[in-house]
Design a protein around this motif. Structure first.
Motif, PDB file in Angstrom:
ATOM      1  N   GLY A  77       0.805  -1.221   0.000  1.00 20.44           N
ATOM      2  CA  GLY A  77       0.000   0.000   0.000  1.00 20.44           C
ATOM      3  C   GLY A  77       0.831   1.261   0.000  1.00 20.44           C
ATOM      4  N   ARG A  78       0.306   2.287   0.702  1.00 23.08           N
ATOM      5  CA  ARG A  78       0.875   3.631   0.568  1.00 23.08           C
ATOM      6  C   ARG A  78       2.310   3.717   1.062  1.00 23.08           C
ATOM      7  N   MET A  79       2.697   2.851   2.010  1.00 24.87           N
ATOM      8  CA  MET A  79       4.046   2.944   2.575  1.00 24.87           C
ATOM      9  C   MET A  79       5.097   2.217   1.759  1.00 24.87           C
ATOM     10  N   ASP A 139      11.874   9.278   9.943  1.00 20.09           N
ATOM     11  CA  ASP A 139      11.229  10.540   9.603  1.00 20.09           C
ATOM     12  C   ASP A 139      10.594  10.450   8.220  1.00 20.09           C
ATOM     13  N   PHE A 140       9.711   9.467   8.035  1.00 21.57           N
ATOM     14  CA  PHE A 140       8.921   9.440   6.801  1.00 21.57           C
ATOM     15  C   PHE A 140       7.574   8.789   7.084  1.00 21.57           C
ATOM     16  N   SER A 141       6.669   8.903   6.106  1.00 16.93           N
ATOM     17  CA  SER A 141       5.278   8.453   6.274  1.00 16.93           C
ATOM     18  C   SER A 141       4.634   9.114   7.488  1.00 16.93           C
ATOM     19  N   ASN A 142       4.940  10.401   7.660  1.00 16.03           N
ATOM     20  CA  ASN A 142       4.349  11.134   8.779  1.00 16.03           C
ATOM     21  C   ASN A 142       2.891  11.489   8.474  1.00 16.03           C
ATOM     22  N   GLU A 174      -3.367  12.092   6.024  1.00 14.92           N
ATOM     23  CA  GLU A 174      -2.062  12.597   5.602  1.00 14.92           C
ATOM     24  C   GLU A 174      -2.193  14.041   5.122  1.00 14.92           C
ATOM     25  N   THR A 175      -3.031  14.273   4.109  1.00 16.61           N
ATOM     26  CA  THR A 175      -3.213  15.640   3.607  1.00 16.61           C
ATOM     27  C   THR A 175      -4.579  16.216   3.982  1.00 16.61           C
ATOM     28  N   GLY A 176      -5.536  15.371   4.294  1.00 22.53           N
ATOM     29  CA  GLY A 176      -6.885  15.845   4.607  1.00 22.53           C
ATOM     30  C   GLY A 176      -7.748  16.043   3.374  1.00 22.53           C
ATOM     31  N   ALA A 177      -7.208  15.725   2.199  1.00 23.48           N
ATOM     32  CA  ALA A 177      -7.943  15.973   0.956  1.00 23.48           C
ATOM     33  C   ALA A 177      -9.232  15.155   0.880  1.00 23.48           C
ATOM     34  N   THR A 178      -9.170  13.890   1.301  1.00 20.21           N
ATOM     35  CA  THR A 178     -10.368  13.043   1.231  1.00 20.21           C
ATOM     36  C   THR A 178     -11.453  13.558   2.172  1.00 20.21           C
ATOM     37  N   LEU A 179     -11.049  14.004   3.370  1.00 17.68           N
ATOM     38  CA  LEU A 179     -12.027  14.592   4.289  1.00 17.68           C
ATOM     39  C   LEU A 179     -12.682  15.810   3.645  1.00 17.68           C
ATOM     40  N   GLU A 180     -11.857  16.690   3.114  1.00 14.50           N
ATOM     41  CA  GLU A 180     -12.365  17.945   2.543  1.00 14.50           C
ATOM     42  C   GLU A 180     -13.333  17.684   1.401  1.00 14.50           C
TER      43      GLU A 180
END
Length: 204
Positions: free
Chosen positions: A9-11, A88-91, A157-163
């Protein structure tokens, strides 16, 4: 040989990039590959791809010596492993989300849809808010849209899906990043090999 488990997946792509930046290369890997097992160029690291929610189990039970997985999975699944490095990744964040102005403490039982029932339950328990947890496996944002739940607890992660679905972050629950976990028996029997690998990852 060390067996390293990473999440599909994403990671996956970001983890492979991180390993390559650390000098560990898997020539058989490419974005369209469906191979679940492959080897590095020195033939000292066997890489396996596991479903994110199962990765802790593979390391806990010794099917893999070490794994790279998000903190959310460690907190939710609580595998009996050592957690040795914070990368320090996939934050990203686990959050409570819902429609704007949703009252999280309404004086009644709140319905919460989530793929993190332990994290969600513990969070609201710490706030002394009664909740009914509705476990879901995907498209969590759909639950409040369809009246299935008051709010959701999910990773953002970005909040795009919520928005795009008219939802907002209501409270932060947990900061998430990629972590190195190690099987306890493997760490005792393959200490030198694991420490050498950890040293490479630290030098990155």
């Amino acid at each position: 040989m060390i067996t390293l488990a990473i999440a599909t997946g994403r990671m996956a792509a970001r983890t492979i990039d991180f390993l390559e930046e650390s000098g560990i290369y898997f020539p058989d890997y490419h974005n369209d590959s469906r191979k679940l097992v492959m080897y590095d160029t020195t033939n000292t690291v066997k890489l396996i791809f596991a479903k994110t929610a199962d990765l802790g189990t593979y390391v806990d039970k010794g099917a893999a010596d070490i794994g790279i997985v998000g903190k959310d999975i460690i907190v939710e699944e609580q595998p009996d492993v050592y957690e040795l490095l914070n990368f320090d990744f996939s934050n990203c964040r686990v959050v409570v989300a819902g429609f704007p102005n949703t009252d999280l403490y309404p004086g009644r039982t709140l319905t919460v849809a989530t793929k993190y029932p332990r994290i969600a339950g513990n969070f609201f328990h710490s706030k002394e808010q009664a909740v009914e947890i509705i476990p879901l496996n995907g498209s969590i944002e759909l639950a409040p849209l369809m009246g299935l739940s008051d709010v959701i607890v999910d990773i953002v992660e970005t909040g795009a899906t919520l928005e795009q679905n008219g939802l907002v972050v209501l409270e932060d629950v947990l900061d998430v990043s990629a972590r190195l976990i190690v099987n306890k028996a493997s760490y005792a029997t393959k200490t030198e090999q694991i420490e050498q690998l950890i040293s490479k990852l630290k030098r990155k």
